[in-house]
Write a protein that holds these residues in place. Structure first.
Motif, PDB file in Angstrom:
ATOM      1  N   GLY A 141       0.847  -1.182   0.000  1.00  0.00           N
ATOM      2  CA  GLY A 141       0.000   0.000   0.000  1.00  0.00           C
ATOM      3  C   GLY A 141       0.883   1.232   0.000  1.00  0.00           C
ATOM      4  N   THR A 142       0.270   2.387  -0.136  1.00  0.00           N
ATOM      5  CA  THR A 142       1.082   3.612  -0.193  1.00  0.00           C
ATOM      6  C   THR A 142       1.667   3.981   1.173  1.00  0.00           C
ATOM      7  N   ASP A 143       1.263   3.244   2.223  1.00  0.00           N
ATOM      8  CA  ASP A 143       1.836   3.497   3.543  1.00  0.00           C
ATOM      9  C   ASP A 143       2.972   2.532   3.860  1.00  0.00           C
ATOM     10  N   ALA A 144       3.403   1.753   2.883  1.00  0.00           N
ATOM     11  CA  ALA A 144       4.464   0.773   3.119  1.00  0.00           C
ATOM     12  C   ALA A 144       5.807   1.475   3.350  1.00  0.00           C
ATOM     13  N   ASP A 145       6.698   0.790   4.034  1.00  0.00           N
ATOM     14  CA  ASP A 145       8.046   1.302   4.289  1.00  0.00           C
ATOM     15  C   ASP A 145       8.881   1.116   3.009  1.00  0.00           C
ATOM     16  N   PRO A 146       9.283   2.198   2.340  1.00  0.00           N
ATOM     17  CA  PRO A 146      10.033   2.048   1.078  1.00  0.00           C
ATOM     18  C   PRO A 146      11.291   1.212   1.228  1.00  0.00           C
ATOM     19  N   VAL A 147      11.987   1.366   2.330  1.00  0.00           N
ATOM     20  CA  VAL A 147      13.223   0.607   2.523  1.00  0.00           C
ATOM     21  C   VAL A 147      12.916  -0.893   2.590  1.00  0.00           C
ATOM     22  N   LEU A 150      11.935  -2.309  -0.960  1.00  0.00           N
ATOM     23  CA  LEU A 150      13.069  -2.521  -1.852  1.00  0.00           C
ATOM     24  C   LEU A 150      13.986  -3.624  -1.341  1.00  0.00           C
ATOM     25  N   ALA A 151      14.010  -3.829  -0.035  1.00  0.00           N
ATOM     26  CA  ALA A 151      14.785  -4.949   0.491  1.00  0.00           C
ATOM     27  C   ALA A 151      14.187  -6.272   0.022  1.00  0.00           C
ATOM     28  N   ASP A 152      12.877  -6.296  -0.164  1.00  0.00           N
ATOM     29  CA  ASP A 152      12.195  -7.526  -0.600  1.00  0.00           C
ATOM     30  C   ASP A 152      12.365  -7.788  -2.095  1.00  0.00           C
ATOM     31  N   VAL A 153      12.159  -6.747  -2.910  1.00  0.00           N
ATOM     32  CA  VAL A 153      12.099  -6.979  -4.359  1.00  0.00           C
ATOM     33  C   VAL A 153      13.359  -6.532  -5.081  1.00  0.00           C
ATOM     34  N   GLY A 154      14.217  -5.768  -4.400  1.00  0.00           N
ATOM     35  CA  GLY A 154      15.455  -5.331  -5.015  1.00  0.00           C
ATOM     36  C   GLY A 154      15.332  -3.972  -5.684  1.00  0.00           C
ATOM     37  N   THR A 155      16.490  -3.456  -6.084  1.00  0.00           N
ATOM     38  CA  THR A 155      16.572  -2.155  -6.747  1.00  0.00           C
ATOM     39  C   THR A 155      17.345  -2.315  -8.059  1.00  0.00           C
ATOM     40  N   PRO A 156      16.837  -1.731  -9.166  1.00  0.00           N
ATOM     41  CA  PRO A 156      15.591  -0.964  -9.283  1.00  0.00           C
ATOM     42  C   PRO A 156      14.354  -1.864  -9.158  1.00  0.00           C
ATOM     43  N   ARG A 171       5.789   2.709 -12.763  1.00  0.00           N
ATOM     44  CA  ARG A 171       6.954   3.556 -12.554  1.00  0.00           C
ATOM     45  C   ARG A 171       8.162   2.739 -12.103  1.00  0.00           C
ATOM     46  N   ARG A 172       9.309   3.050 -12.663  1.00  0.00           N
ATOM     47  CA  ARG A 172      10.564   2.499 -12.160  1.00  0.00           C
ATOM     48  C   ARG A 172      11.075   3.392 -11.034  1.00  0.00           C
ATOM     49  N   VAL A 173      11.531   2.777  -9.944  1.00  0.00           N
ATOM     50  CA  VAL A 173      12.141   3.540  -8.859  1.00  0.00           C
ATOM     51  C   VAL A 173      13.514   2.943  -8.584  1.00  0.00           C
ATOM     52  N   ASP A 174      14.475   3.846  -8.300  1.00  0.00           N
ATOM     53  CA  ASP A 174      15.861   3.411  -8.109  1.00  0.00           C
ATOM     54  C   ASP A 174      16.352   3.608  -6.689  1.00  0.00           C
ATOM     55  N   GLY A 175      15.456   3.907  -5.777  1.00  0.00           N
ATOM     56  CA  GLY A 175      15.882   4.078  -4.400  1.00  0.00           C
ATOM     57  C   GLY A 175      14.688   4.380  -3.510  1.00  0.00           C
ATOM     58  N   ALA A 176      14.941   4.339  -2.195  1.00  0.00           N
ATOM     59  CA  ALA A 176      13.858   4.511  -1.228  1.00  0.00           C
ATOM     60  C   ALA A 176      13.243   5.906  -1.317  1.00  0.00           C
ATOM     61  N   ALA A 177      14.054   6.925  -1.575  1.00  0.00           N
ATOM     62  CA  ALA A 177      13.502   8.282  -1.658  1.00  0.00           C
ATOM     63  C   ALA A 177      12.541   8.394  -2.844  1.00  0.00           C
ATOM     64  N   GLU A 178      12.918   7.808  -3.990  1.00  0.00           N
ATOM     65  CA  GLU A 178      12.023   7.838  -5.154  1.00  0.00           C
ATOM     66  C   GLU A 178      10.734   7.075  -4.869  1.00  0.00           C
ATOM     67  N   LEU A 179      10.850   5.963  -4.168  1.00  0.00           N
ATOM     68  CA  LEU A 179       9.647   5.179  -3.862  1.00  0.00           C
ATOM     69  C   LEU A 179       8.736   5.943  -2.904  1.00  0.00           C
ATOM     70  N   ALA A 180       9.333   6.636  -1.937  1.00  0.00           N
ATOM     71  CA  ALA A 180       8.513   7.448  -1.022  1.00  0.00           C
ATOM     72  C   ALA A 180       7.778   8.543  -1.793  1.00  0.00           C
ATOM     73  N   ASP A 181       8.475   9.158  -2.752  1.00  0.00           N
ATOM     74  CA  ASP A 181       7.816  10.190  -3.574  1.00  0.00           C
ATOM     75  C   ASP A 181       6.674   9.591  -4.394  1.00  0.00           C
ATOM     76  N   TYR A 182       6.908   8.401  -4.929  1.00  0.00           N
ATOM     77  CA  TYR A 182       5.860   7.733  -5.719  1.00  0.00           C
ATOM     78  C   TYR A 182       4.637   7.445  -4.851  1.00  0.00           C
ATOM     79  N   SER A 201      -4.052  -0.403  -3.964  1.00  0.00           N
ATOM     80  CA  SER A 201      -3.195  -1.579  -3.858  1.00  0.00           C
ATOM     81  C   SER A 201      -2.193  -1.556  -5.005  1.00  0.00           C
ATOM     82  N   LEU A 202      -0.938  -1.772  -4.671  1.00  0.00           N
ATOM     83  CA  LEU A 202       0.133  -1.674  -5.668  1.00  0.00           C
ATOM     84  C   LEU A 202       0.961  -2.949  -5.663  1.00  0.00           C
ATOM     85  N   LEU A 203       1.496  -3.259  -6.828  1.00  0.00           N
ATOM     86  CA  LEU A 203       2.406  -4.393  -6.951  1.00  0.00           C
ATOM     87  C   LEU A 203       3.810  -3.844  -7.119  1.00  0.00           C
ATOM     88  N   ALA A 204       4.706  -4.274  -6.240  1.00  0.00           N
ATOM     89  CA  ALA A 204       6.126  -3.920  -6.370  1.00  0.00           C
ATOM     90  C   ALA A 204       6.858  -5.142  -6.902  1.00  0.00           C
TER      91      ALA A 204
END
Length: 457
Positions: A141-147, A150-156, A171-182, A201-204
């Motif tokens: 969800g949009t309240d998920a912890d970005p870090v 990304l630890a689960d699915v990897g970067t990018p 959207r492609r995200v390359d880091g936790a800050a980008e994911l938080a913005d998304y 609901s989002l799929l990462a």
């Protein structure tokens, strides 16, 4: 009480994108098309609107997202006509049509399987269980912890609505800050698409590197079992990341026989695993050294005019194949050519930076004179400020083309690209301070008309 009609009726639910061809296909097969849609007639796609106005197709306005209401409407239609088919005209109508067909005792997908066809997380679970390659993923969800995500699915990573379509909020995200913005962007700007709210609901997923293709085909009940037919492999052309907007498609894709066989085998296994037993399908995959990784599968026609390209190159009429399947009619013995004939492609229009659309009428006039033009459309008005496309709705038109060879097709598309560049004026400063994917266009604001459509053939 009015007399019950004796003609056989095909119900086309929410015809949109490539599904607009289903209405005329039903008529060609001797069936009376009846359209269910949540939009008023004036807002239907031009081809569908023309069919209704001409009197050879019927129409009922009904809220497709309200299953009890659309069930009641379909029962009323079946009571006054000989209803023989319920055909989804768009991705969002697939699950609705499964329920209608089951209720009316008509051929259709089993309602028990459509959940995995409309929920990308469940789809990936079914495919993975069947041994089909899919990216590592998790539901968030949009309240998920970005870090943690990304630890689960990897970067990018790639984020998308779990039940969306048309590259919206992909959207492609390359880091936790980008994911938080998304996450913040999705929370602040939820998208309503044809009555569906995208984003809760989002799929990462982990990012899959490789060229992207789609496989077009249909399924046939032979009486002795299900047969999965492959009609074409399509090359998908994407715009610059971090978005994944589709800017073009080409048939047939320039892949080796071995890669074609891998894509076809993956499609057959995915279709069977997902329980697609009727109609056409569209599978999207990225080709990697380990094999094709499936992005998603649609139990419907491929969008973006792909059926027009398949017909031009392979001679297969995917709209008729779909209607025949849902109506329980026999399929033709040979729906496609043995070898491809020439090449076909579609180019969707956008700009690389903000620009003013100066001459849409002149652009359309030039497009219709391009050799091999199948269809051309311009969907923004003169004076509109154009921004780089981020999804299907923010493109500003398209042209579908056929050519005797791939080289000639590319020459014609280059000609089209030049015409589009010459129809805009880059007087608007580049939006350097605003990422393109945050500058959602609103071409309607430029004033009517916003849609100009013409078919050359």
């Amino acid at each position: 009480m009015s007399a019950r009609s004796t003609h056989q009726t095909a119900l086309i639910v929410e015809p949109n994108s490539s599904g607009i061809g289903l209405v005329d296909a039903a008529r060609r097969l001797g069936l009376r098309p009846h359209v269910f849609d949540r939009k008023p007639v004036a807002e239907l796609p031009a081809q569908v609107r023309a069919a209704v106005h001409s009197g050879w197709a019927d129409y009922t306005r009904v809220e497709i997202r309200d299953l009890p209401t659309v069930l009641r409407a379909s029962r009323e239609l079946a009571a006054r006509t000989d209803l023989v088919a319920v055909v989804p005209g768009y991705e969002y109508a697939v699950d609705t049509c499964a329920h209608l067909a089951r209720d009316l005792g008509l051929p259709g997908l089993a309602p028990e399987v459509v959940g995995a066809l409309r929920d990308k997380k469940r789809m990936k679970e079914v495919l993975a269980a069947a041994g089909v390659l899919v990216a590592r993923n998790r539901l968030v969800g949009t309240d998920a912890d970005p870090v943690a995500v990304l630890a689960d699915v990897g970067t990018p990573a790639v984020l998308k609505p779990v039940d969306g379509s048309g590259s919206q909020y992909v959207r492609r995200v390359d880091g936790a800050a980008e994911l938080a913005d998304y996450f913040a962007e999705v929370r602040a700007n939820p998208i309503e698409d044809y009555g569906k709210l995208l984003g809760p609901s989002l799929l990462a997923e982990s990012y899959v590197q490789g060229p992207e293709y789609s496989v077009e085909g249909y399924v046939q009940d032979t009486g002795d079992g299900l047969r999965v037919h492959i009609l074409a492999v399509t090359e998908k052309q994407l715009g610059p990341e971090p978005t994944f907007v589709e800017v073009g498609h080409a048939v047939d894709a320039p892949v080796s026989p071995a890669d074609r066989a891998r894509l076809a085998d993956t499609a057959r296994r995915a279709v069977r695993a997902l329980g697609i037993t009727v109609g056409c399908f569209h599978l999207e995959a990225r080709l990697t050294p380990a094999g094709p990784y499936v992005m998603e599968v649609g139990a419907r026609l491929g969008g973006d005019r792909i059926p027009w390209l398949v017909q031009a190159v392979w001679g297969a009429d995917m709209w008729e194949l779909a209607v025949r399947s849902f109506a329980g009619l026999p399929q033709p013995a040979r729906p496609a050519r043995e070898v491809p004939q020439g090449a076909a492609g579609v180019r969707f229009f956008s700009v690389e930076e903000e620009a003013v659309f100066e001459d849409p009428d002149g652009l359309l006039s030039r497009l219709l004179k391009v050799e091999g033009c199948i269809e051309a459309e311009v969907t923004a008005a003169a004076g509109a400020v154009l921004r780089p496309a981020v999804d299907l709705h923010s493109r500003v038109g398209h042209i579908a083309l056929a050519a005797p060879s791939r080289a000639e097709l590319e020459r014609r598309i280059a000609q089209v690209d030049r015409y589009v560049r010459e129809a805009v004026r880059h007087a608007v400063p580049a939006a350097a301070a605003v990422p393109a994917y945050l500058a959602l266009p609103d071409y309607a604001a430029a004033g009517a008309p916003v849609t100009i459509t013409a078919c050359a053939v």
